[in-house]
Design a protein around this motif. Sequence first.
Motif, PDB file in Angstrom:
ATOM      1  N   ASP A  31       0.854  -1.182   0.000  1.00  0.00           N
ATOM      2  CA  ASP A  31       0.000   0.000   0.000  1.00  0.00           C
ATOM      3  C   ASP A  31       0.892   1.234   0.000  1.00  0.00           C
ATOM      4  OD1 ASP A  31      -2.053   1.784   0.115  1.00  0.00           O
ATOM      5  OD2 ASP A  31      -2.731   1.214   2.117  1.00  0.00           O
ATOM      6  N   THR A  32       0.842   2.005  -1.072  1.00  0.00           N
ATOM      7  CA  THR A  32       1.714   3.169  -1.205  1.00  0.00           C
ATOM      8  C   THR A  32       1.143   4.410  -0.537  1.00  0.00           C
ATOM      9  OG1 THR A  32       0.720   3.799  -3.304  1.00  0.00           O
ATOM     10  CG2 THR A  32       2.633   2.338  -3.394  1.00  0.00           C
ATOM     11  N   PHE A  33      -0.065   4.332  -0.034  1.00  0.00           N
ATOM     12  CA  PHE A  33      -0.728   5.497   0.544  1.00  0.00           C
ATOM     13  C   PHE A  33      -0.744   5.405   2.064  1.00  0.00           C
ATOM     14  CE2 PHE A  33      -4.389   8.059   1.809  1.00  0.00           C
ATOM     15  CZ  PHE A  33      -4.116   9.233   1.121  1.00  0.00           C
ATOM     16  N   ASP A  34      -0.431   6.513   2.739  1.00  0.00           N
ATOM     17  CA  ASP A  34      -0.476   6.589   4.195  1.00  0.00           C
ATOM     18  C   ASP A  34      -1.165   7.894   4.578  1.00  0.00           C
ATOM     19  OD1 ASP A  34      -0.112   6.705   6.929  1.00  0.00           O
ATOM     20  OD2 ASP A  34       1.989   6.121   6.862  1.00  0.00           O
ATOM     21  N   GLU A  35      -2.352   7.783   5.137  1.00  0.00           N
ATOM     22  CA  GLU A  35      -3.180   8.953   5.467  1.00  0.00           C
ATOM     23  C   GLU A  35      -2.435   9.955   6.343  1.00  0.00           C
ATOM     24  OE1 GLU A  35      -6.742  10.828   4.825  1.00  0.00           O
ATOM     25  OE2 GLU A  35      -6.606   8.694   4.456  1.00  0.00           O
TER      26      GLU A  35
ATOM     27  N   LYS B  96      -4.201  12.328  -2.408  1.00  0.00           N
ATOM     28  CA  LYS B  96      -5.201  11.354  -2.848  1.00  0.00           C
ATOM     29  C   LYS B  96      -4.510  10.111  -3.417  1.00  0.00           C
ATOM     30  CE  LYS B  96      -5.657  13.513  -7.328  1.00  0.00           C
ATOM     31  NZ  LYS B  96      -6.517  14.113  -8.294  1.00  0.00           N
ATOM     32  N   ARG B  97      -5.226   9.007  -3.364  1.00  0.00           N
ATOM     33  CA  ARG B  97      -4.703   7.759  -3.931  1.00  0.00           C
ATOM     34  C   ARG B  97      -4.673   7.852  -5.445  1.00  0.00           C
ATOM     35  NH1 ARG B  97      -4.314   3.092  -0.968  1.00  0.00           N
ATOM     36  NH2 ARG B  97      -5.171   3.237   1.117  1.00  0.00           N
ATOM     37  N   THR B  98      -3.567   7.427  -6.026  1.00  0.00           N
ATOM     38  CA  THR B  98      -3.473   7.340  -7.474  1.00  0.00           C
ATOM     39  C   THR B  98      -2.811   6.013  -7.821  1.00  0.00           C
ATOM     40  OG1 THR B  98      -1.377   8.544  -7.479  1.00  0.00           O
ATOM     41  CG2 THR B  98      -3.369   9.824  -7.884  1.00  0.00           C
ATOM     42  N   ARG B  99      -2.939   5.612  -9.072  1.00  0.00           N
ATOM     43  CA  ARG B  99      -2.423   4.303  -9.454  1.00  0.00           C
ATOM     44  C   ARG B  99      -0.902   4.316  -9.579  1.00  0.00           C
ATOM     45  NH1 ARG B  99      -4.012   3.499 -15.731  1.00  0.00           N
ATOM     46  NH2 ARG B  99      -2.763   5.219 -16.511  1.00  0.00           N
TER      47      ARG B  99
ATOM     48  N   THR C 235       3.840   6.532  -8.019  1.00  0.00           N
ATOM     49  CA  THR C 235       2.429   6.686  -8.359  1.00  0.00           C
ATOM     50  C   THR C 235       2.253   7.811  -9.370  1.00  0.00           C
ATOM     51  OG1 THR C 235       1.986   8.270  -6.591  1.00  0.00           O
ATOM     52  CG2 THR C 235       1.718   5.928  -6.061  1.00  0.00           C
TER      53      THR C 235
ATOM     54  N   SER D 105       0.611  10.461  -9.138  1.00  0.00           N
ATOM     55  CA  SER D 105       0.674  11.792  -8.532  1.00  0.00           C
ATOM     56  C   SER D 105       2.104  12.237  -8.249  1.00  0.00           C
ATOM     57  CB  SER D 105      -0.135  11.832  -7.239  1.00  0.00           C
ATOM     58  OG  SER D 105       0.468  10.994  -6.272  1.00  0.00           O
TER      59      SER D 105
ATOM     60  N   SER E 273       4.254  10.485  -6.010  1.00  0.00           N
ATOM     61  CA  SER E 273       4.713   9.971  -4.728  1.00  0.00           C
ATOM     62  C   SER E 273       5.529   8.695  -4.948  1.00  0.00           C
ATOM     63  CB  SER E 273       3.507   9.661  -3.839  1.00  0.00           C
ATOM     64  OG  SER E 273       3.913   8.957  -2.706  1.00  0.00           O
TER      65      SER E 273
END
Length: 114
Positions: free
Chosen positions: A42-46, A58-61, A76, A78, A80
């Motif tokens: 999971d590349t996203f961390d709130e 925001k989450r992006t592919r 990603t 975006s 990141s």
Amino acid sequence: GGAVNRARKIMMRQVMEGGNRHLKLNCAKETFEGMKMVREYDTFDEEVFSARAQFLRKRTRVVEVVAFEELVFTLTQSGSCSVFSRDTNQRVCFLNISPDEAIRSLFLNKSNQS
């Protein structure tokens, strides 16, 4: 078998009007046929992304993945960039240094391992 079928497709590429475009469409399924998912990251961390620029929140592919030794780098859409450890399956760090930095591409230099 499969080898005969591929050979026939290549032969048909030479004689058909569509040529290489037709071959690509017919072989697309076979290209990824033997692949299966081994790990999921999971590349996203709130918490981390709340302090970042708006476009990183925001989450992006995922658009690029580079694996080297025990590390997996993901980029990603975006901008990141996250680094994960294959050994622990945990995120090691983000490569975005400043809150508004966007990374656009990954490159692995195998000659000096950087």
